[in-house]
Design a protein around this motif. Structure first.
Motif, PDB file in Angstrom:
ATOM      1  N   ASP A  41       0.823  -1.215   0.000  1.00 47.52           N
ATOM      2  CA  ASP A  41       0.000   0.000   0.000  1.00 47.52           C
ATOM      3  C   ASP A  41       0.862   1.273   0.000  1.00 47.52           C
ATOM      4  OD1 ASP A  41       0.792  -0.717   2.587  1.00 47.52           O
ATOM      5  OD2 ASP A  41      -0.790   0.503   3.503  1.00 47.52           O
ATOM      6  N   LEU A  42       2.046   1.198   0.653  1.00 47.67           N
ATOM      7  CA  LEU A  42       2.949   2.361   0.652  1.00 47.67           C
ATOM      8  C   LEU A  42       3.476   2.638  -0.758  1.00 47.67           C
ATOM      9  CD1 LEU A  42       5.094   1.916   3.909  1.00 47.67           C
ATOM     10  CD2 LEU A  42       3.242   3.529   3.496  1.00 47.67           C
ATOM     11  N   ILE A  43       3.701   1.552  -1.514  1.00 45.63           N
ATOM     12  CA  ILE A  43       4.159   1.708  -2.904  1.00 45.63           C
ATOM     13  C   ILE A  43       3.079   2.428  -3.705  1.00 45.63           C
ATOM     14  CG2 ILE A  43       4.831   0.494  -5.035  1.00 45.63           C
ATOM     15  CD1 ILE A  43       6.920   0.252  -2.839  1.00 45.63           C
ATOM     16  N   GLY A  44       1.841   2.024  -3.474  1.00 47.68           N
ATOM     17  CA  GLY A  44       0.716   2.651  -4.181  1.00 47.68           C
ATOM     18  C   GLY A  44       0.655   4.146  -3.924  1.00 47.68           C
ATOM     19  N   THR A  45       0.852   4.565  -2.656  1.00 48.91           N
ATOM     20  CA  THR A  45       0.825   5.993  -2.292  1.00 48.91           C
ATOM     21  C   THR A  45       1.958   6.740  -2.986  1.00 48.91           C
ATOM     22  OG1 THR A  45      -0.018   5.324  -0.124  1.00 48.91           O
ATOM     23  CG2 THR A  45       0.781   7.589  -0.330  1.00 48.91           C
ATOM     24  N   ALA A  46       3.175   6.157  -2.944  1.00 47.73           N
ATOM     25  CA  ALA A  46       4.336   6.807  -3.566  1.00 47.73           C
ATOM     26  C   ALA A  46       4.145   6.894  -5.081  1.00 47.73           C
ATOM     27  CB  ALA A  46       5.601   6.024  -3.235  1.00 47.73           C
ATOM     28  N   LEU A  47       3.546   5.857  -5.671  1.00 50.57           N
ATOM     29  CA  LEU A  47       3.302   5.840  -7.111  1.00 50.57           C
ATOM     30  C   LEU A  47       2.344   6.969  -7.496  1.00 50.57           C
ATOM     31  CD1 LEU A  47       3.719   4.538  -9.849  1.00 50.57           C
ATOM     32  CD2 LEU A  47       2.051   2.797  -9.249  1.00 50.57           C
ATOM     33  N   ASP A  48       1.309   7.197  -6.641  1.00 50.08           N
ATOM     34  CA  ASP A  48       0.365   8.295  -6.904  1.00 50.08           C
ATOM     35  C   ASP A  48       1.082   9.643  -6.932  1.00 50.08           C
ATOM     36  OD1 ASP A  48      -1.709   6.519  -7.058  1.00 50.08           O
ATOM     37  OD2 ASP A  48      -2.397   6.810  -4.989  1.00 50.08           O
ATOM     38  N   LEU A  49       2.046   9.835  -6.016  1.00 51.20           N
ATOM     39  CA  LEU A  49       2.805  11.097  -5.963  1.00 51.20           C
ATOM     40  C   LEU A  49       3.673  11.248  -7.219  1.00 51.20           C
ATOM     41  CD1 LEU A  49       3.881  11.060  -2.209  1.00 51.20           C
ATOM     42  CD2 LEU A  49       2.362  12.735  -3.289  1.00 51.20           C
ATOM     43  N   GLU A  50       4.313  10.153  -7.634  1.00 51.28           N
ATOM     44  CA  GLU A  50       5.132  10.196  -8.854  1.00 51.28           C
ATOM     45  C   GLU A  50       4.260  10.509 -10.079  1.00 51.28           C
ATOM     46  OE1 GLU A  50       9.013   9.064  -9.287  1.00 51.28           O
ATOM     47  OE2 GLU A  50       8.393  10.474  -7.744  1.00 51.28           O
ATOM     48  N   LEU A  51       3.041   9.922 -10.110  1.00 50.80           N
ATOM     49  CA  LEU A  51       2.119  10.172 -11.221  1.00 50.80           C
ATOM     50  C   LEU A  51       1.660  11.630 -11.222  1.00 50.80           C
ATOM     51  CD1 LEU A  51       0.033   6.878 -10.999  1.00 50.80           C
ATOM     52  CD2 LEU A  51       1.366   7.605 -12.994  1.00 50.80           C
ATOM     53  N   ALA A  52       1.368  12.169 -10.018  1.00 51.89           N
ATOM     54  CA  ALA A  52       0.907  13.563  -9.908  1.00 51.89           C
ATOM     55  C   ALA A  52       1.980  14.532 -10.386  1.00 51.89           C
ATOM     56  CB  ALA A  52       0.526  13.874  -8.456  1.00 51.89           C
ATOM     57  N   ASP A  53       3.235  14.182 -10.143  1.00 54.50           N
ATOM     58  CA  ASP A  53       4.362  15.035 -10.558  1.00 54.50           C
ATOM     59  C   ASP A  53       4.672  14.901 -12.047  1.00 54.50           C
ATOM     60  OD1 ASP A  53       4.948  16.360  -8.332  1.00 54.50           O
ATOM     61  OD2 ASP A  53       6.945  15.519  -7.997  1.00 54.50           O
ATOM     62  N   GLY A  54       4.143  13.859 -12.691  1.00 49.78           N
ATOM     63  CA  GLY A  54       4.432  13.635 -14.104  1.00 49.78           C
ATOM     64  C   GLY A  54       5.770  12.960 -14.363  1.00 49.78           C
ATOM     65  N   THR A  55       6.432  12.526 -13.272  1.00 50.48           N
ATOM     66  CA  THR A  55       7.705  11.802 -13.437  1.00 50.48           C
ATOM     67  C   THR A  55       7.446  10.495 -14.166  1.00 50.48           C
ATOM     68  OG1 THR A  55       8.273  12.667 -11.261  1.00 50.48           O
ATOM     69  CG2 THR A  55       9.779  11.046 -12.197  1.00 50.48           C
ATOM     70  N   VAL A  56       6.337   9.845 -13.796  1.00 53.44           N
ATOM     71  CA  VAL A  56       5.918   8.622 -14.476  1.00 53.44           C
ATOM     72  C   VAL A  56       4.490   8.815 -14.975  1.00 53.44           C
ATOM     73  CG1 VAL A  56       7.445   7.165 -13.090  1.00 53.44           C
ATOM     74  CG2 VAL A  56       5.087   7.477 -12.356  1.00 53.44           C
ATOM     75  N   ILE A  57       4.098   8.005 -15.952  1.00 58.18           N
ATOM     76  CA  ILE A  57       2.787   8.165 -16.596  1.00 58.18           C
ATOM     77  C   ILE A  57       2.080   6.821 -16.642  1.00 58.18           C
ATOM     78  CG2 ILE A  57       1.683   8.661 -18.830  1.00 58.18           C
ATOM     79  CD1 ILE A  57       3.872  10.824 -19.213  1.00 58.18           C
ATOM     80  N   ALA A  58       0.784   6.836 -16.340  1.00 56.76           N
ATOM     81  CA  ALA A  58      -0.024   5.608 -16.371  1.00 56.76           C
ATOM     82  C   ALA A  58      -0.735   5.494 -17.717  1.00 56.76           C
ATOM     83  CB  ALA A  58      -1.039   5.620 -15.239  1.00 56.76           C
ATOM     84  N   ASP A  59      -0.671   4.320 -18.323  1.00 58.55           N
ATOM     85  CA  ASP A  59      -1.411   4.039 -19.555  1.00 58.55           C
ATOM     86  C   ASP A  59      -1.361   2.531 -19.764  1.00 58.55           C
ATOM     87  OD1 ASP A  59      -2.833   4.244 -21.889  1.00 58.55           O
ATOM     88  OD2 ASP A  59      -1.481   5.682 -22.844  1.00 58.55           O
ATOM     89  N   SER A  60      -2.231   2.038 -20.629  1.00 58.50           N
ATOM     90  CA  SER A  60      -2.232   0.588 -20.865  1.00 58.50           C
ATOM     91  C   SER A  60      -1.007   0.200 -21.683  1.00 58.50           C
ATOM     92  CB  SER A  60      -3.502   0.179 -21.602  1.00 58.50           C
ATOM     93  OG  SER A  60      -3.491   0.766 -22.885  1.00 58.50           O
ATOM     94  N   ILE A  61      -0.568  -1.040 -21.491  1.00 60.77           N
ATOM     95  CA  ILE A  61       0.553  -1.577 -22.261  1.00 60.77           C
ATOM     96  C   ILE A  61       0.191  -3.021 -22.590  1.00 60.77           C
ATOM     97  CG2 ILE A  61       1.849  -2.160 -20.145  1.00 60.77           C
ATOM     98  CD1 ILE A  61       4.404  -1.474 -21.669  1.00 60.77           C
ATOM     99  N   ALA A  62       0.024  -3.301 -23.875  1.00 60.40           N
ATOM    100  CA  ALA A  62      -0.413  -4.627 -24.347  1.00 60.40           C
ATOM    101  C   ALA A  62      -1.692  -5.066 -23.622  1.00 60.40           C
ATOM    102  CB  ALA A  62       0.695  -5.653 -24.159  1.00 60.40           C
ATOM    103  N   GLY A  63      -2.628  -4.107 -23.455  1.00 55.95           N
ATOM    104  CA  GLY A  63      -3.937  -4.433 -22.884  1.00 55.95           C
ATOM    105  C   GLY A  63      -3.987  -4.537 -21.378  1.00 55.95           C
ATOM    106  N   THR A  64      -2.897  -4.201 -20.690  1.00 59.21           N
ATOM    107  CA  THR A  64      -2.881  -4.280 -19.227  1.00 59.21           C
ATOM    108  C   THR A  64      -2.435  -2.926 -18.669  1.00 59.21           C
ATOM    109  OG1 THR A  64      -2.011  -5.591 -17.379  1.00 59.21           O
ATOM    110  CG2 THR A  64      -0.490  -5.135 -19.128  1.00 59.21           C
ATOM    111  N   PRO A  65      -2.893  -2.530 -17.452  1.00 56.35           N
ATOM    112  CA  PRO A  65      -2.472  -1.236 -16.900  1.00 56.35           C
ATOM    113  C   PRO A  65      -0.953  -1.183 -16.758  1.00 56.35           C
ATOM    114  CG  PRO A  65      -4.282  -2.158 -15.618  1.00 56.35           C
ATOM    115  CD  PRO A  65      -3.841  -3.231 -16.559  1.00 56.35           C
TER     116      PRO A  65
END
Length: 733
Positions: A262-286
């Protein structure tokens, strides 16, 4: 809290050794690893000491803490965890230190003169009264400036090393930190030690984590968790991926950080909010992508769409008249498949031509270029490496440049001058060896292609993919959104070559014929039961058998290509054996960074140097070595290039190199050792790439079983990328 100098007293279970560096057997500038011969206090004989140092010179005083080990091969050695160096104090040490090549422009001769003139005060003179250096015969203002600046650099390095040692960083890692950040090393590490994992190849997250712990950063600190996510994605990029499925990334980060999911999930949300990383599908999977790579793949698809959408930049060409004209001009009769490919190219704004050796790619490209040249179409040709560009020039008779040179790379700005705002001036751009082009380079190239120009992409999809992230050529072809000419017919003349028929057999998953041929041919298999036998046979083939039987020069015409760098039959160890056999030197030579360089040696540049105009992978020959000037001259394609001894970390002997490094090259003769010891690297596309590098002769040396393993092993490591999906969005057909 007072920090102890780790070399002032030995930690529990270790000893302290102190002495003068008599000579340096080995030093790697990259890792700092060194093997020294010390004239140590309390020891009559010279002591072999192993450790790490950012810079090290003969004559320096070394204090080391570590332990004695009895190495089975090399005998008794002192293995140092910490190595502290200081300027020498004896006249002998001072002379050795100054004459060791530490300062470019001072060789043994000037060192002797300086010590004779100033005695033990020479270092004080350099630091406090550098103008007095000109009292020494032969030292002018330029040489005096070099000496004082090199001395200042050494001083700064020592101060940074002390700080890093105090925070538990062993000298090996301290060297890499200093190499990356220079004089800002202390500031960067104090502010965010996790930058080390992101910025420095070879320093893992664990190392940065240990340093952070010493600096008092909590295990669940946000800075730590976010760094873990970015680092996991950077590691994936190093394996060719542009992104990872969320589940894979989360599992990797949990393993790396040893914290709840769950801590990874929180940190990932912060990275996504900053635009350092981006969420999108890849070969049909998140999936999750590093921002730069995500935008690069999308930009490639957008640029290809814009290029393909416009009208042709040349008037309509009557192929029924152009094809007989080109046949008369070249004296060749085009096969139906070749004629169709040329017809398609003459009416295409965007086209891919792919196929293996002997299928007529060069004939097609040449025909297209000559027809368009006759119509005054402005042409530009490029390839990813210097060697591939030269091959393209030889094959077409037209100038071809590396992509970096075509885009006018500016090393000071570390950017290309040719881009969207300042595009290339052409009607058609031809890109050869496109399988080697990674996502970021292809994005830069397409940004510089004018919207109204046409693009012809040529490559062999079955070769090794790019070293950098992505699989651009494979994704463009797999998308089905771009016109592709797949050439499969091997022409009669090419079919007489066992190199070409063997390459196609390998590519189809069949073991090539390894039996001894009846007469002379161009493809042979020489059995070797084990690494020792393989090394002996490779050396014998290169030194005598191939030159005697085929009249080829053993240094300039024969290239040994290895599946890997390390190991008894790797490129590193074979270089040592081949250098001793082909160019033994008793005259002027220099030992630096673990290698010996002497006149006549074949060498390879291993990184781009835009000032010297030499590219990664360029092969040259050592013309001369000047110990007094501390310089070595290498001839690249007949052009002399000067290297200071301190710059020799960008050169390696090139009697043997890896198959990866040979991409885009051709050699008159190729010798490939292939043994089961190379198991980790034995893959079909690796063997196929190696075999297709040979023009007149290919010799495999090793075990039939190893050849079988390679042929059957279609790389199971899939690359996660999204370019093929983006292409179906932007070029729906």
């Amino acid at each position: 809290m007072r920090h102890r100098d780790p070399t002032s007293a030995a930690p529990p279970g270790s000893e302290v050794l102190a002495g003068l560096v008599e000579r340096i057997t080995f030093h790697s500038a990259e890792s700092g690893f060194c093997v020294l011969r010390l004239k140590a206090r309390g020891h009559r004989d010279l002591v072999t000491t192993i450790g790490h140092a950012a810079t090290i010179s003969a004559g320096e005083w070394v204090t080391a803490s570590g332990a004695w080990v009895n190495d089975r091969t090399h005998g008794l050695q002192f293995r140092a965890r910490f190595l502290k160096t200081s300027a020498p104090s004896s006249l002998e040490g001072i002379e050795k230190y100054l004459g060791s090549g530490m300062v470019r422009g001072i060789g043994p001769t000037y060192a002797r003169r300086m010590v004779k003139h100033f005695g033990k005060d020479v270092f004080d003179i350099i630091e406090a009264a550098p103008e007095r250096l000109r009292e020494v015969d032969g030292i002018g203002p330029r040489r005096a400036e070099r000496i004082t600046s090199a001395w200042a650099d050494q001083k700064v390095i020592r101060e940074i090393m002390v700080f890093l040692h105090q925070h538990g960083v062993g000298t090996a890692r301290a060297v890499r930190i200093f190499k990356t950040y220079g004089t800002d090393a202390v500031e960067v590490m104090s502010a965010n030690p996790y930058r080390l994992a992101r910025d420095i190849r070879g320093i893992g997250f664990r190392t940065a984590d240990l340093i952070a712990e010493r600096l008092g950063i909590e295990r669940t600190a946000t800075i730590r968790l976010r760094a873990g996510i970015s680092y996991a994605l950077s590691e994936a990029m190093g394996n060719g991926h542009c992104g990872l499925p969320v589940a894979d990334l989360t599992a990797l980060a949990v393993k790396l950080l040893e914290v709840p999911e769950d801590l990874i999930g929180t940190a990932l949300d912060l990275e996504l909010a900053d635009g350092t990383v981006i969420a999108d599908s890849i070969a049909g999977t998140p999936g999750i992508f590093l921002g730069g790579l995500y935008h690069a793949e999308k930009a490639i698809a957008e640029r290809l769409q814009r290029i393909s959408a416009g009208p042709l930049p040349w008037p309509e060409i009557d192929a029924d008249r152009a094809l007989p004209w080109i046949e008369r001009r070249t004296g060749l009769t085009l096969a139906e498949s070749q004629a169709e490919a040329i017809r398609l190219a003459l009416r295409s704004k965007l086209l891919v031509v792919t196929g293996g050796p002997g299928v007529g790619k060069t004939t097609i490209v040449n025909s297209i270029l000559r027809i368009l040249e006759a119509k005054a179409v402005k042409l530009l040709l490029c390839a990813p490496t210097g060697r591939a560009a030269r091959r393209m020039s030889e094959a077409t008779g037209m100038e071809a440049r590396t992509i970096h040179r075509l885009l006018e790379f500016d090393p000071r700005a570390f950017a290309f001058k040719r881009n969207l705002e300042h595009p290339l001036e052409c009607d058609l751009l031809v890109v050869d060896e496109s399988s080697m082009v990674d996502v970021l380079l292809m994005q830069s190239l397409l940004n510089a292609v004018p919207d109204d120009a046409a693009l012809l992409i040529v490559g062999d999809i079955d070769q090794l993919p790019s070293v950098g992230p992505g699989q651009v050529l494979a994704d463009i072809i797999a998308s089905g959104a771009v016109s592709v000419v797949r050439l499969t017919e091997v022409f009669r003349q090419a079919a007489q070559s066992r190199i070409i028929t063997s390459a196609h057999r390998i590519n189809r998953g069949h073991i090539p014929d390894l039996a001894k041929p009846a007469g002379d041919t161009d493809f042979y298999f020489v059995p070797a039961a084990d690494p020792e036998q393989a090394v002996a046979r490779v050396v014998q083939l290169v030194r005598t058998r191939i030159p005697q039987r085929f009249g080829l020069d053993p240094i300039r015409d024969v290239q040994v290509l290895c599946p890997m760098n390390r190991g008894g039959v790797g490129a590193r160890s074979l270089n040592i054996e081949l250098q001793a056999a082909l160019n033994p030197s008793d005259g002027n030579k220099v030992e630096r960074f673990g290698w010996t360089f002497a006149p006549g040696d074949k060498v390879m540049q291993i990184e781009n140097d835009y000032d010297k105009e030499v590219s990664n992978g360029d092969i040259g020959y050592v013309d001369g070595v000047d110990p007094d000037e501390g310089e070595l001259v290498v001839s690249f394609d007949g052009r002399p290039v000067t290297f200071g001894f301190g710059e020799l970390d960008t050169l390696v002997p090139a009697y043997a190199t890896t198959i990866h490094k040979s991409q885009g090259s051709e050699y008159p003769a190729v010798v490939i050792p292939i043994l089961t010891q190379h198991y980790a690297m034995l893959q079909r596309n690796l063997l196929y790439t190696g075999v297709t590098r040979g023009k007149k002769l290919v010799v495999l040396v090793g075990q039939p079983k190893a050849v079988a393993i390679a042929v059957k092993n279609v790389s199971s490591q899939r690359r996660w990328s999204k370019l093929d999906e983006w292409l179906t969005v932007f070029l729906p057909g």
